[in-house]
Scaffold this motif. Structure first.
Motif, PDB file in Angstrom:
ATOM      1  N   UNK A   1       0.863  -1.181   0.000  1.00 34.24           N
ATOM      2  CA  UNK A   1       0.000   0.000   0.000  1.00 34.24           C
ATOM      3  C   UNK A   1       0.891   1.219   0.000  1.00 34.24           C
ATOM      4  N   UNK A   2       0.433   2.277  -0.636  1.00 26.46           N
ATOM      5  CA  UNK A   2       1.151   3.551  -0.555  1.00 26.46           C
ATOM      6  C   UNK A   2       0.312   4.531   0.249  1.00 26.46           C
ATOM      7  N   UNK A   3       0.914   5.058   1.303  1.00 26.53           N
ATOM      8  CA  UNK A   3       0.240   6.040   2.151  1.00 26.53           C
ATOM      9  C   UNK A   3       0.729   7.430   1.792  1.00 26.53           C
ATOM     10  N   UNK A   4      -0.194   8.369   1.713  1.00 26.74           N
ATOM     11  CA  UNK A   4       0.164   9.758   1.476  1.00 26.74           C
ATOM     12  C   UNK A   4       0.052  10.507   2.790  1.00 26.74           C
ATOM     13  N   UNK A   5       1.143  11.128   3.199  1.00 30.53           N
ATOM     14  CA  UNK A   5       1.197  11.850   4.469  1.00 30.53           C
ATOM     15  C   UNK A   5       1.341  13.342   4.193  1.00 30.53           C
ATOM     16  N   UNK A   6       0.877  14.141   5.141  1.00 34.24           N
ATOM     17  CA  UNK A   6       0.915  15.598   4.943  1.00 34.24           C
ATOM     18  C   UNK A   6       2.355  16.082   4.834  1.00 34.24           C
ATOM     19  N   UNK A   7       2.603  16.990   3.901  1.00 38.39           N
ATOM     20  CA  UNK A   7       3.944  17.540   3.729  1.00 38.39           C
ATOM     21  C   UNK A   7       4.298  18.399   4.926  1.00 38.39           C
ATOM     22  N   UNK A   8       5.604  18.482   5.164  1.00 43.12           N
ATOM     23  CA  UNK A   8       6.062  19.372   6.212  1.00 43.12           C
ATOM     24  C   UNK A   8       6.168  18.726   7.573  1.00 43.12           C
ATOM     25  N   UNK A   9       5.597  17.552   7.737  1.00 46.16           N
ATOM     26  CA  UNK A   9       5.681  16.891   9.031  1.00 46.16           C
ATOM     27  C   UNK A   9       6.871  15.954   9.084  1.00 46.16           C
ATOM     28  N   UNK A  10       7.273  15.583  10.296  1.00 45.51           N
ATOM     29  CA  UNK A  10       8.305  14.550  10.409  1.00 45.51           C
ATOM     30  C   UNK A  10       7.633  13.304  10.947  1.00 45.51           C
ATOM     31  N   UNK A  11       7.932  12.207  10.317  1.00 49.17           N
ATOM     32  CA  UNK A  11       7.226  10.968  10.633  1.00 49.17           C
ATOM     33  C   UNK A  11       8.195   9.869  11.015  1.00 49.17           C
ATOM     34  N   UNK A  12       7.748   9.051  11.959  1.00 48.71           N
ATOM     35  CA  UNK A  12       8.493   7.851  12.338  1.00 48.71           C
ATOM     36  C   UNK A  12       7.643   6.643  11.982  1.00 48.71           C
ATOM     37  N   UNK A  13       8.264   5.486  12.097  1.00 45.72           N
ATOM     38  CA  UNK A  13       7.554   4.242  11.760  1.00 45.72           C
ATOM     39  C   UNK A  13       6.238   4.162  12.518  1.00 45.72           C
ATOM     40  N   UNK A  14       6.262   4.527  13.800  1.00 50.84           N
ATOM     41  CA  UNK A  14       5.059   4.417  14.626  1.00 50.84           C
ATOM     42  C   UNK A  14       3.922   5.271  14.070  1.00 50.84           C
ATOM     43  N   UNK A  15       4.257   6.454  13.535  1.00 50.25           N
ATOM     44  CA  UNK A  15       3.221   7.338  12.993  1.00 50.25           C
ATOM     45  C   UNK A  15       2.525   6.674  11.818  1.00 50.25           C
ATOM     46  N   UNK A  16       3.317   6.037  10.974  1.00 52.27           N
ATOM     47  CA  UNK A  16       2.752   5.361   9.806  1.00 52.27           C
ATOM     48  C   UNK A  16       1.916   4.158  10.244  1.00 52.27           C
TER      49      UNK A  16
END
Lengths: 83, 157
Positions: free
Chosen positions: A20-35
């Protein structure tokens, strides 16, 4: 930004796809847990299996706190049974 | 790293592994081969599909070879695992160990296959005579503590 989740082993059946491809909001910093939290919204059964899952990025195992960047391919690895 | 050195999608070639590992320092050659058997947990198995996270599996087996050689002081340890659909009796994995003497060869080969089953990102999908199939339960992988970034790190190069 986009992160692709790769489902391995029996997780493919759970997800109904190999990735699956997830689209996340630009400008944020993400870790594995967030995804993972995003993934759990679509696959609530996955939350109950979290403690048995491992995560792979760039051919290495990483933990839930590992940061992700645009284009990353994150492997979700269930318990292994090779040999 | 060429993953094909450890992960193959075609029948494994034992002769090639033996040629590659030929070593006159060694008086012992220990070969373990895993093959697909026709039953599991009381169910009749028709075939097996092996799936892998190819890149991580290759790195894992390369590391396991090195670790086995060091731990048992043997000059040779080679491991190859096959992926894809296998019929009954086909070989899924070879472990080849050569050592000066047999004691360490036996121990090293056993260690290598026992560890492979615990640490390699490969999954068995069994296909049964009744038409059903299932992924087998297995061993959870664990990330080593050094692989976790510090709580303060929020970016990657």
């Amino acid at each position: 930004m986009e992160v692709t989740i790769e489902f391995y082993g029996g997780l493919k059946q759970l997800a109904g796809a190999s990735e699956w491809t997830l689209t996340l909001e630009e400008g944020g910093s993400y870790r594995v847990r967030d995804v993972l939290e995003r993934l759990f919204l679509a696959l609530p059964e996955l939350r109950g299996r979290l403690t048995s899952l491992a995560f792979a990025l760039d051919d290495e195992l990483v933990g839930e706190k590992h940061p992700l960047v645009d284009g990353d391919r994150l492997g979700l690895l269930p318990p292994v049974s090779g040999g | 790293m060429d993953a094909r050195r450890w992960i193959r999608e075609e029948p494994l070639n034992l002769e090639a592994l033996l040629d590659e590992t030929d070593d006159v320092r060694c008086g012992a050659l220990q070969i373990f081969a895993g093959t697909v058997r026709d039953s599991n947990d009381g169910r009749r198995v028709l075939s097996m599909t092996y799936e892998a996270h190819r890149g991580l599996a290759a790195r894992t087996l390369e590391k396991l070879e090195r670790e086995t050689k060091q731990r048992f002081d043997v000059p040779v340890c080679r491991i190859q695992h096959r992926t894809g659909h296998l019929a009954l009796g086909e070989v899924s994995v070879y472990v080849v160990v050569r050592a000066p003497h047999r004691a360490s060869a036996f121990e090293a080969a056993r260690y290598a296959i026992d560890m492979l089953k615990r640490v390699t990102p490969i999954w068995k999908h069994e296909h049964y005579a009744d038409g059903d199939s299932q992924y087998l339960d297995g061993t959870p992988l664990r990330v080593e503590p050094a692989s976790e970034p510090s709580p303060d790190s929020g970016s990657r190069p």
